[in-house]
Design an enzyme around this catalytic site. Structure first.
Site, PDB file in Angstrom:
ATOM      1  N   ASN A 150       0.477  -0.910   0.366  1.00 17.84           N
ATOM      2  CA  ASN A 150       0.011   0.203   0.425  1.00 17.84           C
ATOM      3  C   ASN A 150       0.977   1.238   0.039  1.00 17.84           C
ATOM      4  O   ASN A 150       0.261   1.819  -0.722  1.00 17.84           O
ATOM      5  CB  ASN A 150      -0.898  -0.169   1.283  1.00 17.84           C
ATOM      6  CG  ASN A 150      -0.203  -0.462   2.613  1.00 17.84           C
ATOM      7  OD1 ASN A 150       0.502  -0.471   2.510  1.00 17.84           O
ATOM      8  ND2 ASN A 150      -1.331   0.302   3.413  1.00 17.84           N
ATOM      9  N   GLY A 230       2.525  -5.403   6.902  1.00 20.69           N
ATOM     10  CA  GLY A 230       1.443  -6.705   6.651  1.00 20.69           C
ATOM     11  C   GLY A 230       0.239  -7.248   7.589  1.00 20.69           C
ATOM     12  O   GLY A 230       0.112  -6.165   8.686  1.00 20.69           O
ATOM     13  N   SER A 231      -0.773  -7.823   6.977  1.00 14.96           N
ATOM     14  CA  SER A 231      -1.545  -7.765   7.621  1.00 14.96           C
ATOM     15  C   SER A 231      -1.448  -8.622   8.988  1.00 14.96           C
ATOM     16  O   SER A 231       0.062  -9.560   9.206  1.00 14.96           O
ATOM     17  CB  SER A 231      -2.116  -8.628   6.812  1.00 14.96           C
ATOM     18  OG  SER A 231      -1.705  -9.645   6.380  1.00 14.96           O
ATOM     19  N   THR A 232      -2.447  -8.938   9.584  1.00 11.91           N
ATOM     20  CA  THR A 232      -2.119  -9.216  11.646  1.00 11.91           C
ATOM     21  C   THR A 232      -1.935 -10.584  11.164  1.00 11.91           C
ATOM     22  O   THR A 232      -1.034 -11.605  12.326  1.00 11.91           O
ATOM     23  CB  THR A 232      -2.862  -9.392  12.251  1.00 11.91           C
ATOM     24  OG1 THR A 232      -3.199  -7.176  12.733  1.00 11.91           O
ATOM     25  CG2 THR A 232      -3.602  -9.505  13.715  1.00 11.91           C
ATOM     26  N   VAL A 234      -0.374 -12.742   8.804  1.00 10.79           N
ATOM     27  CA  VAL A 234       0.646 -13.429   8.619  1.00 10.79           C
ATOM     28  C   VAL A 234       1.578 -12.827   9.448  1.00 10.79           C
ATOM     29  O   VAL A 234       2.192 -13.713   9.700  1.00 10.79           O
ATOM     30  CB  VAL A 234       1.132 -12.863   7.174  1.00 10.79           C
ATOM     31  CG1 VAL A 234       2.149 -13.225   6.906  1.00 10.79           C
ATOM     32  CG2 VAL A 234       0.077 -13.186   5.725  1.00 10.79           C
ATOM     33  N   GLY A 235       1.389 -11.788   9.940  1.00  4.98           N
ATOM     34  CA  GLY A 235       2.322 -10.665  10.935  1.00  4.98           C
ATOM     35  C   GLY A 235       2.659 -12.084  12.186  1.00  4.98           C
ATOM     36  O   GLY A 235       3.647 -12.226  12.606  1.00  4.98           O
ATOM     37  N   GLU A 252       5.195  -4.165  11.790  1.00  9.62           N
ATOM     38  CA  GLU A 252       3.885  -4.012  11.979  1.00  9.62           C
ATOM     39  C   GLU A 252       2.839  -4.728  10.761  1.00  9.62           C
ATOM     40  O   GLU A 252       2.714  -4.644   9.849  1.00  9.62           O
ATOM     41  CB  GLU A 252       4.213  -2.875  11.302  1.00  9.62           C
ATOM     42  CG  GLU A 252       6.299  -1.871  11.725  1.00  9.62           C
ATOM     43  CD  GLU A 252       5.384  -1.542  13.060  1.00  9.62           C
ATOM     44  OE1 GLU A 252       4.575  -1.431  13.737  1.00  9.62           O
ATOM     45  OE2 GLU A 252       6.905  -0.666  13.644  1.00  9.62           O
ATOM     46  N   CYS A 286      -2.674   1.457   7.280  1.00 14.46           N
ATOM     47  CA  CYS A 286      -3.101   1.200   8.599  1.00 14.46           C
ATOM     48  C   CYS A 286      -3.852   1.547   9.158  1.00 14.46           C
ATOM     49  O   CYS A 286      -4.135   1.634  10.429  1.00 14.46           O
ATOM     50  CB  CYS A 286      -1.424   0.075   8.028  1.00 14.46           C
ATOM     51  SG  CYS A 286      -0.244   1.464   8.253  1.00 14.46           S
TER      52      CYS A 286
HETATM   53  P1  NAD Z   1      -0.701  -8.969   3.198  1.00 13.84           P
HETATM   54  O1  NAD Z   1      -0.064  -9.399   4.935  1.00 13.84           O
HETATM   55  O2  NAD Z   1      -1.397  -9.926   2.385  1.00 13.84           O
HETATM   56  O3  NAD Z   1       1.505  -9.084   2.729  1.00 13.84           O
HETATM   57  C1  NAD Z   1       2.187  -8.555   3.232  1.00 13.84           C
HETATM   58  C2  NAD Z   1       3.722  -9.045   3.277  1.00 13.84           C
HETATM   59  O4  NAD Z   1       3.852 -10.120   3.377  1.00 13.84           O
HETATM   60  C3  NAD Z   1       3.745  -9.079   0.891  1.00 13.84           C
HETATM   61  O5  NAD Z   1       5.180  -9.081   1.211  1.00 13.84           O
HETATM   62  C4  NAD Z   1       2.729 -10.501   1.100  1.00 13.84           C
HETATM   63  O6  NAD Z   1       3.693 -11.149  -0.001  1.00 13.84           O
HETATM   64  C5  NAD Z   1       3.811 -10.984   2.273  1.00 13.84           C
HETATM   65  N1  NAD Z   1       3.233 -13.177   2.534  1.00 13.84           N
HETATM   66  C6  NAD Z   1       2.207 -13.040   2.437  1.00 13.84           C
HETATM   67  N2  NAD Z   1       2.202 -13.779   3.124  1.00 13.84           N
HETATM   68  C7  NAD Z   1       3.636 -14.483   3.067  1.00 13.84           C
HETATM   69  C8  NAD Z   1       4.116 -15.630   4.477  1.00 13.84           C
HETATM   70  N3  NAD Z   1       3.695 -16.719   4.581  1.00 13.84           N
HETATM   71  N4  NAD Z   1       5.448 -15.823   4.626  1.00 13.84           N
HETATM   72  C9  NAD Z   1       6.193 -14.490   4.410  1.00 13.84           C
HETATM   73  N5  NAD Z   1       5.756 -13.539   3.674  1.00 13.84           N
HETATM   74  C10 NAD Z   1       4.310 -13.597   3.011  1.00 13.84           C
HETATM   75  O7  NAD Z   1      -0.766  -7.713   3.715  1.00 13.84           O
HETATM   76  P2  NAD Z   1      -0.663  -6.581   2.231  1.00 13.84           P
HETATM   77  O8  NAD Z   1      -2.531  -6.386   2.138  1.00 13.84           O
HETATM   78  O9  NAD Z   1       0.328  -6.400   1.327  1.00 13.84           O
HETATM   79  O10 NAD Z   1      -1.239  -5.625   3.356  1.00 13.84           O
HETATM   80  C11 NAD Z   1      -2.236  -5.092   3.680  1.00 13.84           C
HETATM   81  C12 NAD Z   1      -2.183  -5.249   5.550  1.00 13.84           C
HETATM   82  O11 NAD Z   1      -0.817  -4.065   6.172  1.00 13.84           O
HETATM   83  C13 NAD Z   1      -3.425  -4.207   6.345  1.00 13.84           C
HETATM   84  O12 NAD Z   1      -3.664  -5.334   7.567  1.00 13.84           O
HETATM   85  C14 NAD Z   1      -2.661  -3.202   6.861  1.00 13.84           C
HETATM   86  O13 NAD Z   1      -3.261  -2.499   8.162  1.00 13.84           O
HETATM   87  C15 NAD Z   1      -1.591  -4.059   6.750  1.00 13.84           C
HETATM   88  N6  NAD Z   1      -0.423  -2.493   7.122  1.00 13.84           N
HETATM   89  C16 NAD Z   1       0.418  -2.776   8.569  1.00 13.84           C
HETATM   90  C17 NAD Z   1       1.018  -1.330   8.644  1.00 13.84           C
HETATM   91  C18 NAD Z   1       1.573  -0.459   9.563  1.00 13.84           C
HETATM   92  O14 NAD Z   1       2.536   0.261  10.087  1.00 13.84           O
HETATM   93  N7  NAD Z   1       1.604  -1.612  10.805  1.00 13.84           N
HETATM   94  C19 NAD Z   1       1.960  -0.473   6.549  1.00 13.84           C
HETATM   95  C20 NAD Z   1       1.267  -0.915   5.921  1.00 13.84           C
HETATM   96  C21 NAD Z   1       0.129  -1.450   6.047  1.00 13.84           C
END
Ligand code: NAD
Length: 484
Positions: A150, A230-232, A234-235, A252, A286
């Site tokens: 994003n 990224g998303s909660t 996956v994180g 994050e 986010c």
């Molecule tokens: P996502 O979790 O789908 O992907 C994030 C990253 O993780 C991508 O590079 C993706 O390829 C990778 N990924 C996916 N599955 C994986 C796995 N099994 N193992 C390792 N890596 C994997 O998230 P998204 O759709 O790209 O982003 C949106 C989300 O991120 C929202 O929930 C948003 O709130 C969050 N976000 C948080 C912050 C913050 O600073 N807190 C900033 C931006 C976005």
């Protein structure tokens, strides 16, 4: 506009990926925009090996030289601003204004990290014995940076730049939705900056292979730190794996941020803060305003004005600079936003503006009559939706704001700064902004969340802490007498 990928960037070389290339879609048109190298686990392992080989020399490089290279990368990013703008619009559905904003501020991440190399200090400790005693910071080694789509430039950069500043080497894996502007273009920048081979490596892969590649980026023994944004779900999985392997990990994650409009608020300012917070980048931030808690005396005026503002925001493809609301990133995301809106309407909410969907385009939507049980109030929406709940007093506002699994940021609109501080101190969030929207970032400030929004902090000295080990070193005067 299209992009001819040169390959993965490993050990300073452009290499063919082992997997078959994957498609990168333009969400405004639904058409394939570029064909991108698809790394496998073996490619990720090769990138980690290159970073591991490069680590000792980079860690030993005088910090002023590391700072100079970071500043050089910043200058190249500035010179290539329009290259990134041209890619980010079609690749991520970002409007022209959003592209200009992100490309303008991203060099600042590198400049801030360059400055932090001067502040990577330790401490002299007192000792009960006749010796010098100190706490020093050492780089951890190879850091894997996994970033979302994003804000691909800022969010890839904050992982890379501070890790490099502290003397680590990096493997970057950008999102499959932004592999070019979040990854491959950065490889070009670092190559041009003359970063030593292997100090930054970039691997791109499609959604099908990301679990395997992601596992390698965490589990490989040479990786000692992980920066994940990224998303909660996956994180949490990544942090769990990293924790079991005792690796440093900064995650994050998602948010469900509240904007609290107190009864003394300036309504026009509150409306602007809400519209920006909920609708900028189609709410795909986010820290987006995902819940609005408004004082009863202002509720009607505020809602009318926010709905009127929402209706003025032009929605459409991002190649038209007049559009301020672009598409959502993909059908999965648009389905989720639509489901939240439908669930709310089915349970009695009313759309004061928007409420529909046209393919990946969702017009700015303002919902009244929302209850805390609705998914639009509980779960991360990540779309241009502003649900409103009316509250009667400060305690109710704080309770509503804290009634969530998330804890990223918050905004409190009041002209009474003392009261704003009191409310901010009671919120269970990593960040809170008084008289402002929750959407805020300065690269020297501690950025991060509590609860399901993550752990660890990016930014400034907190990022240096995230990407270093603190070690205790003593130096005895003379020869100690041992008891045996
Ligand atoms: P996502 O979790 O789908 O992907 C994030 C990253 O993780 C991508 O590079 C993706 O390829 C990778 N990924 C996916 N599955 C994986 C796995 N099994 N193992 C390792 N890596 C994997 O998230 P998204 O759709 O790209 O982003 C949106 C989300 O991120 C929202 O929930 C948003 O709130 C969050 N976000 C948080 C912050 C913050 O600073 N807190 C900033 C931006 C976005």
């Amino acid at each position: 506009m299209t992009y001819e990928a040169k390959g993965l960037f490993i050990g300073g070389q452009w290499r063919a990926a082992s997997g078959a290339a994957f498609d990168d879609y333009n969400p405004s048109t639904g058409k394939v925009w570029a064909s991108v190298p698809n790394a496998t686990r073996a490619d990720a392992a090769a990138a980690i090996a290159a970073a591991h080989t490069a680590f000792p020399a980079w860690a030993a490089t005088p910090f002023v030289q590391r700072a100079a290279l970071l500043n050089k990368a910043a200058a190249i990013l500035e010179a290539r601003q329009q290259d990134f703008v041209a890619v980010m619009g079609p690749e991520t559905g970002s409007t022209f204004g959003k592209c200009m904003y992100e490309t303008t501020v991203t060099p600042g991440v590198y400049r801030t990290a360059a400055a932090m190399t001067f502040g990577n200090t330790g401490e002299i400790l007192p000792s009960a014995y006749d010796r010098g005693s100190m706490a020093v910071r050492s780089p951890v080694g190879v850091v894997s940076v996994i970033s979302p789509w994003n804000f691909p430039m800022i969010l890839s950069s904050r992982g890379i730049a501070f890790a490099l500043a502290a003397g680590n080497t990096v493997v970057l894996k950008p999102s499959e939705e932004s592999p070019v502007c979040g990854g491959l273009l950065f490889a070009e920048v670092f190559e041009e900056a003359g970063l030593p081979e292997g100090v930054v490596n970039v691997v791109t892969c499609g959604r099908d292979g990301v679990a395997e590649v992601g596992d390698e980026l965490v589990a490989n023994p040479a990786v000692r730190g992980i920066s994940f944004t990224g998303s909660t779900p996956v994180g949490k999985a990544i942090a769990g794996k990293a924790g079991s392997l005792l690796k440093k990990c900064c995650v994050e994650l998602g948010g469900k941020d509240a904007l609290i409009v107190m009864e003394d608020a300036n309504v026009d300012h509150a409306v602007s803060a809400a519209a920006f917070g909920a609708f900028f980048h189609s709410g795909q931030i986010c820290m987006a305003v995902e819940r609005i808690i408004v004082a009863r005396n202002l509720a009607e005026d505020f809602t009318e004005k926010l709905a009127a503002k929402a209706r003025t925001l032009k929605v459409g493809p991002t190649d038209d600079k007049a559009n301020v609301i672009g598409p959502l990133i993909n059908a999965r995301q648009a389905d989720r936003v639509e489901a939240h809106i439908r669930d709310a309407l089915a349970q009695g909410a009313v759309a004061a503006a928007g409420g529909g969907r046209d393919g990946l385009f969702v017009p700015p939507t303002v919902l009244t009559g929302v209850t805390p049980q609705m998914s639009v109030w509980r779960d991360e929406t990540f779309g241009p939706v502003a649900p409103i709940i009316v509250a009667d007093d400060e305690q109710a506002m704080v309770d509503l704001a804290n009634d969530t699994e998330y804890g990223l940021s918050a905004g409190i609109i009041t002209d009474d700064r003392e009261r704003g501080m009191r409310v901010a101190s009671r919120l269970e969030t990593g960040m809170a902004h008084i008289n402002d929207s929750p959407v805020n970032d300065e690269f020297h400030a501690p950025f991060g969340g509590t609860k399901d929004s993550g752990s660890g902090r990016h930014g400034g000295r907190w990022a240096i802490e995230a990407f270093t080990e603190t070690r205790w070193i003593t130096s005895a005067n003379g020869h100690r007498q041992y008891p045996i």
